[in-house]
Design an enzyme around this catalytic site. Sequence first.
Site, PDB file in Angstrom:
ATOM      1  N   GLU A   1      12.780  56.915 -19.879  1.00 29.29           N
ATOM      2  CA  GLU A   1      11.862  55.598 -19.534  1.00 29.29           C
ATOM      3  C   GLU A   1      10.465  55.240 -20.189  1.00 29.29           C
ATOM      4  OE1 GLU A   1      11.433  56.417 -15.366  1.00 29.29           O
ATOM      5  OE2 GLU A   1      13.599  56.057 -14.938  1.00 29.29           O
TER       6      GLU A   1
ATOM      7  N   CYS B   1     -17.634  39.120 -11.227  1.00 29.47           N
ATOM      8  CA  CYS B   1     -18.902  39.256 -10.481  1.00 29.47           C
ATOM      9  C   CYS B   1     -18.465  41.060  -9.807  1.00 29.47           C
ATOM     10  CB  CYS B   1     -19.190  38.498  -9.540  1.00 29.47           C
ATOM     11  SG  CYS B   1     -19.330  36.681 -10.078  1.00 29.47           S
TER      12      CYS B   1
ATOM     13  N   TYR C   1       0.077  47.779 -20.324  1.00 26.37           N
ATOM     14  CA  TYR C   1      -0.812  47.599 -19.099  1.00 26.37           C
ATOM     15  C   TYR C   1      -1.988  47.058 -19.365  1.00 26.37           C
ATOM     16  CZ  TYR C   1       2.601  51.602 -17.876  1.00 26.37           C
ATOM     17  OH  TYR C   1       3.579  52.230 -17.829  1.00 26.37           O
TER      18      TYR C   1
HETATM   19  C1  LIG Z   1       5.434  53.478 -15.328  1.00 24.30           C
HETATM   20  C2  LIG Z   1       6.825  54.231 -15.368  1.00 24.30           C
HETATM   21  C3  LIG Z   1       7.408  54.766 -16.583  1.00 24.30           C
HETATM   22  C4  LIG Z   1       6.525  54.348 -17.890  1.00 24.30           C
HETATM   23  O1  LIG Z   1       5.498  55.365 -18.055  1.00 24.30           O
HETATM   24  P1  LIG Z   1       4.642  55.182 -19.640  1.00 24.30           P
HETATM   25  O2  LIG Z   1       3.706  56.222 -19.340  1.00 24.30           O
HETATM   26  O3  LIG Z   1       4.215  53.850 -19.821  1.00 24.30           O
HETATM   27  O4  LIG Z   1       5.730  55.955 -20.321  1.00 24.30           O
HETATM   28  C5  LIG Z   1       8.398  55.291 -16.608  1.00 24.30           C
HETATM   29  N1  LIG Z   1       9.087  55.468 -15.466  1.00 24.30           N
HETATM   30  C6  LIG Z   1       8.665  54.953 -14.130  1.00 24.30           C
HETATM   31  C7  LIG Z   1       9.513  55.437 -12.924  1.00 24.30           C
HETATM   32  C8  LIG Z   1       7.411  54.614 -14.204  1.00 24.30           C
HETATM   33  O5  LIG Z   1       6.911  54.304 -13.012  1.00 24.30           O
END
Ligand SMILES: *Cc1c(COP(=O)(O)O)cnc(C)c1O
Length: 411
Positions: free
Chosen positions: A293, A360, A389
Site C-alpha cells: 500500500e 494566525c 500529504y
Molecule cells: C497512510 C497509509 C499508507 C501509506 O503510507 P505511505 O507512508 O504514504 O506509504 C498505507 N497503508 C495504510 C493503512 C495507511 O494508513
Amino acid sequence: MQDQKSHPNQFLGYKNGLLYFFDGSRELSLTAVVKNYQGPVFFYSLNFIKSRAIKMQDALKGVRMFYAMKANAHPQVLGVFKDQKIGIDVVSGGEIKHAINCGFGYKDLVYSGVGKTKKELELAISNDIYQINVESIPELQRIAEMAAQLKKKANVAFRINPDISIKSHPYIATGLKDNKFGIDTGQLGEVIAVAKSYSEFLSVKGLSLHLGSQMMEFDSLKDSLAKLKPLFLKLRAEFPECNRFDFGGGLGVYYEKQDLLAEEKLLADYAAVVFSELDELKIKITDLEIQSEPGRWLVGHCGVLISQVQYVKKTPYKEFVILDSGMNHLIRPSLYEAFHGIQAMKDGPEKTYDVVGPICESSDFFGKNRKMAQVKEGDFIVVRDCGAYGATMSSDYNLQARALEVTDSDF
Ligand SMILES: *Cc1c(COP(=O)(O)O)cnc(C)c1O
C-alpha cells in the site's frame, strides 16, 4: 545545479536563473504555472508519478499494489495509477466514493482504518469490496452482523499490530502496542473464534500490516514480517481461503536533499527485505497474493507548492518572508516539524529568512533560518516535495481558500 540534464539525480533546479521541474524526460518551467496567478497552487507532474510507479512495480515484481489515496487524491494522479493497473487503499467512505468516481471498481479497493462507521461499511460490504482490513474485534463483529443483514459475505483481512517501532516521527509510527492501529497479536485466537462463528458471512482473506510512514531503514519491517509469518500460517490452517499478505506502505523519501539514485537504492533494499521474508511463504502457499500500500514514495516528489511573497518583514532579530500560503495548505512542517526544501522561483544572491504563512498561529511556517535567493514582494516561492500529504491535509482554517491543483498535462 545549473543545467538539469547534467543532474539526472534531481527533479528541481535552475536553468537560466529560473526554476524548472525535470520529470526524467521533459523540463517544465514553473514560471509558466504562475502566469495567470490567482493564488497558491500545487503543481504535480503526472509523468514523474508514472515513472515512479513503474520503478516500484519493477522492484516489487509479483506484488499487487494498492496506492494509498490519502497521500494525494487528485483525479489525474489517480488516473496514472489506474493506467498502471494499480488498485487503491482507501480509509473512508469518501475515499471509496472518490475512487469509484475516478473509474476504479470495488474489486480494486482495500479498505483500511480504525473507525469505519456503519454507513461506510454498508457501502463497502453491499458492493463486495475486495478487502476490508479489520483493525479490532468489535469492528469484526460489526462487519459480520452487517454482512448477515445485507445477505453478503464480507472479504476481510486482519491488520496486525506487531508492536515494533520504526524510526520516524511518533505521529507517523503506527505499529506500536500503544497505537490505536491493528489487532494485538495476543488477540488472534479470539479473532479466529469470532470469524469462525460468523463463517457464513465472513471470508477471511489474509493478514495486513502497516508500520507507519517515512521508513528509511527496514530492520523493523523485517522483524515484523518475521513475526507475522507464523500467524499467517495459523490463519491459513483455519481458513483455507486465506491467501493474501498485505505488508502495507511507508517507504520514505529524502526531503533534505534531492537524490533519486539513493532512493532507488532504498527501494531495492526495501524489496530485498520483503522478498527475503516472504519468499518462504510463497513456496508454502502457492496461491499467495502479496500486497503493498505505497503512498509517499510514489507521489511525494511529484509536486511543489507555489506561493507569492506578500511582505518581506525585517525585525531587529529576523527577516521574515510572509507568503499567501501557510499551514492551511501544507501542514506537515507545523504538525510533524517536517522539513521541506524551499527555493525562490528566480535564482540570485542568497539571504537567510524565516518563511511563514498568513495564518494566525506561531506554528504557521514552512521553514526557519533558510538560505535562499533573495526575494521581494510579488516574487514566487516554491516549496519542494508537496506531492504527498499536501493538498489532502489542507484545511479552510482562517477561511482561507484552498490552493489550486494543476498538473503537467495543463501545460
Ligand atoms: C497512510 C497509509 C499508507 C501509506 O503510507 P505511505 O507512508 O504514504 O506509504 C498505507 N497503508 C495504510 C493503512 C495507511 O494508513
